[in-house]
Each structure stands twice: as C-alpha cells, then as structure tokens.
Design a protein around this motif. Structure first.
Motif, PDB file in Angstrom:
ATOM      1  N   ALA A 183      54.722  -5.583  34.405  1.00 21.16           N
ATOM      2  CA  ALA A 183      54.181  -4.244  34.139  1.00 21.16           C
ATOM      3  C   ALA A 183      53.650  -4.135  32.715  1.00 21.16           C
ATOM      4  O   ALA A 183      52.586  -3.549  32.474  1.00 21.16           O
ATOM      5  CB  ALA A 183      55.262  -3.194  34.386  1.00 21.16           C
ATOM      6  N   LEU A 184      54.377  -4.704  31.758  1.00 19.81           N
ATOM      7  CA  LEU A 184      53.964  -4.643  30.352  1.00 19.81           C
ATOM      8  C   LEU A 184      52.629  -5.353  30.159  1.00 19.81           C
ATOM      9  O   LEU A 184      51.714  -4.835  29.526  1.00 19.81           O
ATOM     10  CB  LEU A 184      55.055  -5.275  29.489  1.00 19.81           C
ATOM     11  CG  LEU A 184      54.924  -5.211  27.959  1.00 19.81           C
ATOM     12  CD1 LEU A 184      56.302  -5.388  27.326  1.00 19.81           C
ATOM     13  CD2 LEU A 184      53.993  -6.289  27.413  1.00 19.81           C
ATOM     14  N   ASN A 185      52.529  -6.568  30.694  1.00 19.34           N
ATOM     15  CA  ASN A 185      51.312  -7.346  30.492  1.00 19.34           C
ATOM     16  C   ASN A 185      50.139  -6.780  31.273  1.00 19.34           C
ATOM     17  O   ASN A 185      48.996  -6.835  30.817  1.00 19.34           O
ATOM     18  CB  ASN A 185      51.564  -8.807  30.866  1.00 19.34           C
ATOM     19  CG  ASN A 185      52.295  -9.564  29.786  1.00 19.34           C
ATOM     20  OD1 ASN A 185      51.697 -10.083  28.857  1.00 19.34           O
ATOM     21  ND2 ASN A 185      53.618  -9.600  29.886  1.00 19.34           N
ATOM     22  N   ARG A 186      50.405  -6.225  32.448  1.00 19.95           N
ATOM     23  CA  ARG A 186      49.325  -5.597  33.191  1.00 19.95           C
ATOM     24  C   ARG A 186      48.760  -4.414  32.408  1.00 19.95           C
ATOM     25  O   ARG A 186      47.534  -4.224  32.311  1.00 19.95           O
ATOM     26  CB  ARG A 186      49.824  -5.147  34.560  1.00 19.95           C
ATOM     27  CG  ARG A 186      48.758  -4.419  35.375  1.00 19.95           C
ATOM     28  CD  ARG A 186      49.255  -4.069  36.746  1.00 19.95           C
ATOM     29  NE  ARG A 186      48.275  -3.265  37.470  1.00 19.95           N
ATOM     30  CZ  ARG A 186      48.401  -2.876  38.728  1.00 19.95           C
ATOM     31  NH1 ARG A 186      49.468  -3.221  39.429  1.00 19.95           N
ATOM     32  NH2 ARG A 186      47.481  -2.150  39.304  1.00 19.95           N
ATOM     33  N   ALA A 187      49.653  -3.599  31.847  1.00 19.52           N
ATOM     34  CA  ALA A 187      49.203  -2.459  31.039  1.00 19.52           C
ATOM     35  C   ALA A 187      48.415  -2.939  29.824  1.00 19.52           C
ATOM     36  O   ALA A 187      47.417  -2.329  29.430  1.00 19.52           O
ATOM     37  CB  ALA A 187      50.407  -1.626  30.605  1.00 19.52           C
ATOM     38  N   PHE A 188      48.846  -4.043  29.217  1.00 22.60           N
ATOM     39  CA  PHE A 188      48.155  -4.591  28.051  1.00 22.60           C
ATOM     40  C   PHE A 188      46.728  -5.006  28.417  1.00 22.60           C
ATOM     41  O   PHE A 188      45.772  -4.702  27.698  1.00 22.60           O
ATOM     42  CB  PHE A 188      48.939  -5.790  27.518  1.00 22.60           C
ATOM     43  CG  PHE A 188      48.263  -6.520  26.386  1.00 22.60           C
ATOM     44  CD1 PHE A 188      47.891  -5.866  25.227  1.00 22.60           C
ATOM     45  CD2 PHE A 188      48.004  -7.877  26.481  1.00 22.60           C
ATOM     46  CE1 PHE A 188      47.271  -6.543  24.176  1.00 22.60           C
ATOM     47  CE2 PHE A 188      47.390  -8.563  25.445  1.00 22.60           C
ATOM     48  CZ  PHE A 188      47.024  -7.892  24.296  1.00 22.60           C
ATOM     49  N   TYR A 189      46.573  -5.663  29.552  1.00 20.97           N
ATOM     50  CA  TYR A 189      45.240  -6.086  29.978  1.00 20.97           C
ATOM     51  C   TYR A 189      44.345  -4.891  30.301  1.00 20.97           C
ATOM     52  O   TYR A 189      43.144  -4.905  30.034  1.00 20.97           O
ATOM     53  CB  TYR A 189      45.341  -6.985  31.206  1.00 20.97           C
ATOM     54  CG  TYR A 189      45.759  -8.410  30.891  1.00 20.97           C
ATOM     55  CD1 TYR A 189      45.019  -9.200  30.018  1.00 20.97           C
ATOM     56  CD2 TYR A 189      46.888  -8.960  31.486  1.00 20.97           C
ATOM     57  CE1 TYR A 189      45.402 -10.500  29.738  1.00 20.97           C
ATOM     58  CE2 TYR A 189      47.280 -10.268  31.211  1.00 20.97           C
ATOM     59  CZ  TYR A 189      46.533 -11.031  30.339  1.00 20.97           C
ATOM     60  OH  TYR A 189      46.909 -12.316  30.059  1.00 20.97           O
ATOM     61  N   GLU A 190      44.909  -3.842  30.900  1.00 11.80           N
ATOM     62  CA  GLU A 190      44.090  -2.742  31.399  1.00 11.80           C
ATOM     63  C   GLU A 190      43.807  -1.659  30.357  1.00 11.80           C
ATOM     64  O   GLU A 190      42.921  -0.831  30.551  1.00 11.80           O
ATOM     65  CB  GLU A 190      44.776  -2.103  32.618  1.00 11.80           C
ATOM     66  CG  GLU A 190      44.846  -3.037  33.822  1.00 11.80           C
ATOM     67  CD  GLU A 190      45.482  -2.391  35.036  1.00 11.80           C
ATOM     68  OE1 GLU A 190      45.908  -1.214  34.929  1.00 11.80           O
ATOM     69  OE2 GLU A 190      45.555  -3.057  36.089  1.00 11.80           O
ATOM     70  N   THR A 191      44.560  -1.635  29.265  1.00 10.99           N
ATOM     71  CA  THR A 191      44.351  -0.610  28.239  1.00 10.99           C
ATOM     72  C   THR A 191      43.046  -0.863  27.490  1.00 10.99           C
ATOM     73  O   THR A 191      42.739  -1.984  27.100  1.00 10.99           O
ATOM     74  CB  THR A 191      45.531  -0.598  27.256  1.00 10.99           C
ATOM     75  OG1 THR A 191      46.731  -0.261  27.963  1.00 10.99           O
ATOM     76  CG2 THR A 191      45.301   0.434  26.153  1.00 10.99           C
ATOM     77  N   ASP A 192      42.299   0.200  27.264  1.00  8.17           N
ATOM     78  CA  ASP A 192      41.023   0.126  26.560  1.00  8.17           C
ATOM     79  C   ASP A 192      41.094   1.037  25.336  1.00  8.17           C
ATOM     80  O   ASP A 192      41.227   2.249  25.463  1.00  8.17           O
ATOM     81  CB  ASP A 192      39.889   0.566  27.489  1.00  8.17           C
ATOM     82  CG  ASP A 192      38.509   0.290  26.898  1.00  8.17           C
ATOM     83  OD1 ASP A 192      38.405   0.196  25.662  1.00  8.17           O
ATOM     84  OD2 ASP A 192      37.554   0.176  27.676  1.00  8.17           O
TER      85      ASP A 192
END
Length: 386
Positions: free
Chosen positions: A135-144
């Motif tokens: 979840a942490l890494n997915r959020a990191f990739y998707e945050t703009d």
C-alpha cells in the motif's frame, strides 16, 4: 527528531496506509508535543511528498525543507511494469532473496556485507507487513506532486546522488521556487546518512537562510457547494419556509465543516466556500454534506480543488479559487467532482474515483480532467476493485 510513519511497525493497520495529510497531521502533533513552533523538515524518498505538502500548507511553521531523492510524478504509475514491481514486492517482502535484490540496486556498499544484508531483511520485516509495504509503495507511485511543488515558498534544499534518482530530484528542484540542488557523495539510492558531509551541509544551508516573515501564499484545498434547483424550491415553499430550510442547511454544512476541520471562507445565498489543509478531509466533508442534506429534501453539488492561493487579511484568492468554483459548477446534483490534482494527492487514501472526462472551465485556460468521487466499500477498496 525522527518519526516513524503511522501504519508501519507496531502501528500496522492491517494493510491500510494513511493519506499524506494524515501523516502531515502526525508530524504537526509531534512538533506540538515537543513545543516546536517552527522546524526544519527532512524528507527522504516517499517521505518527500508529505514533507513538501506540510511546507506548502504550513509555511509559517517550516523554517526550511530538505528533500532527499524526491519524485514529483511517475508517468508509469499505472503501467503493467509498475504492477509487476508491486506484485514482486508483495510476494517477496521480508525474504532474504528479495531484500538482497533491493540492496544490490539501492545500496551496493551494504549489499557487500553479509551482516548488513541480514540486518536489512530483518528491518524490512519489523518495519511493515507485506500488505502495508504494498500500500505504501503503491501510494508513492501514484502520488503526483507537480501542482504542490510550486506552492512551496520556504528555503528548500534538494539532495541527490549520481544514480537513477538524479534527474527526478533535479526536476523537483526546478519546480520549487528558489530551491537549491546539491549532489552528495556516493551512488546509493537509499540512506542519506551514508554521506558524511550531509550534517555540515544542512547546518550551512539552514544557518544561511532567512525565513519568510509572513507568507503571502499558501497551498489549500477548496470546497465549493451549492443547492441544486434552489430558485425553484424557494418559489415552491415561499420566503419564510425557504429561509427556515436554508438555516437548517447552513447548520448542517457548518457542523460537517467543523467535524472535518474545514474553515468557512464565504457563504453566498445557498452556497459555501471553505478551505481545508488536506484534500481527503475535504472530500469526506463533501460526501457527508451531500448525504446529510437528503434528510432535508435537498440536493447539492460540490467541487474540490487543491492549489496555491494568495492570502490577504485572512482571505484567499487567485486562480486556484476560481478553478475550485468552476469544478463545483460542472457537477450535477448529488455529485462531488474533484480536479486531477486532488485525485493525485489522495493516492492510497481509500477514495475511489470515476473519470468524467475533459472540461472547459469558464475563465480558466486549457482543459481540465475531472473525476467524480465514488462510493468506497468497507476496507478501503477502490471503485475499480483494486
């Protein structure tokens, strides 16, 4: 002082990872408890997003901002390649084989030491479960962060090494007004403390910068609401009954604003304009208002946008405010529409969206992609089922 992210380690929430603004609140709470009114923030990699958002939102409480290997935007965030990377992370998290892969790529010097490899694998296991790491890494990739960075108006230092993060860090430095970029020793992607010169560089940077006296701009999330068909409803009810209904509506809206820490900026007729220090709270507030007015027999539309606002005598103005109002105007009854910026800032917060296409916003240059906030089932699953 250093703080661990909420949801990691002993505070594992079972796979749910909090939004940037929640983590920002945690930092503010720690600083309040320590009696710190202004602080130097150092964010590393995925922590850079939260640190930048805090600095843009609370410039009066930020003496300086230091970012190590920040990323503004990952254009491949939703690609098959990233999905494969995340799947490999979820399946291999905490195993010695996977941890060795990470170290070989991100910290070759540590990878060369068997004791360091064993320590790193154990550190990953106790820091986060596979679900939280995913979840942490997915959020990191998707945050703009591209709309947030120009709103950072505090002294900023971007640190980077000669590695794959270098062009990404330099891109961030270009987007923050007056930011200074500094290459530090080493080639590792991980661990800023592997460069011995960093403490001295930070001391020189902080000591040589004068903080802004009064910020004339701030990053804010704006919520606009108004009642659909108010003119017809007023004619149907008559002046007195409509005035009483409007008072009940105002009371409900203000209750939800208080609940979600919104600040009422203006009330004109049947519409509200409020600001928030985080987009997820603004969305939740809008949803609560949309649902709450049903008991009054009313239907409202709402729009949410995050952007840099001019501040003058406690009032906010500027293009971002206009955009927020136009986003609301594009909504239908019962809808909460948000801008692309808002969608990109709440990645990982369990908010679902349905795309509503490109829109021309009156008086605003270009076209804008808007999204409708969708209902999210228990457990934080998104509208797309992922």
């Amino acid at each position: 002082m250093a703080t661990s992210k909420r949801g990691t380690g002993l505070s594992d929430l079972g796979g749910h990872f909090p939004a940037l603004e929640t983590r920002m609140d945690d930092v503010r709470a720690v600083l309040d408890a320590a009696g710190s009114s202004r602080a130097v923030l150092l964010g590393s990699q995925d922590g850079c997003g939260m640190a930048a958002l805090y600095a843009a939102t609370y410039p009066e409480r930020t003496q300086a901002l230091v970012l190590f290997h920040p990323v503004a935007h990952n254009p491949a965030a939703h690609s098959e390649e990233i999905r494969a990377v995340l799947a490999r992370l979820r399946d291999g998290w905490g195993t010695q084989e996977y941890c060795d892969e990470l170290l070989a790529e991100g910290a070759p010097r540590m990878h060369a030491d068997p004791e360091e490899r064993a320590w790193f694998a154990n550190w990953l296991r106790v820091s986060a479960s596979p679900a939280v790491a995913y979840a942490l890494n997915r959020a990191f990739y998707e945050t703009d962060l591209r709309e947030v960075l120009p709103a950072v108006r505090v002294p900023t230092l971007v640190l980077y090494r000669r590695c794959s993060y270098e062009p990404l860090a330099l891109e961030v430095a270009e987007q923050i007004p007056g930011a200074r970029a500094l290459r530090i020793s080493g080639t590792e992607m991980f661990d800023v403390d592997l460069s011995p010169e960093v403490p001295d560089e930070l001391e020189r940077f902080v000591g040589g910068e004068q903080p802004p006296v009064v910020p004339d701009s701030v990053l804010a999330t704006m919520l606009f609401t108004d009642i659909v068909g108010s003119t017809e409803r007023a004619a149907e009810l008559g002046d007195r009954a409509w005035r009483e209904l409007l008072e009940r509506h105002h009371s409900l809206v203000r209750r939800e604003l208080m609940r979600y820490r919104g600040e009422e900026k203006d009330t004109a007729g049947d519409g509200f304009f409020a600001t928030f220090d985080g987009p997820a709270r603004a969305i939740r507030c809008a949803q609560a208002i949309v649902e709450g007015v049903h008991v009054l027999g009313l239907e409202i539309r709402a729009g949410v946008h995050t952007g840099e606002c001019e501040v003058h005598e406690g009032k906010v103005a500027g293009l971002a405010v206009v955009i927020g109002a136009r986003v609301a105007a594009a909504a239908h009854g019962g809808q909460v529409l948000v801008s692309q910026t808002v969608k990109d800032l709440v990645a990982g917060a369990g908010v679902g969206f349905e795309e509503r296409g490109e829109h021309e916003l009156k008086g605003v240059p270009g076209s804008w992609r808007l999204y409708e906030v969708a209902d999210v089932s228990a457990g934080g699953r998104r509208a797309d089922g992922s």
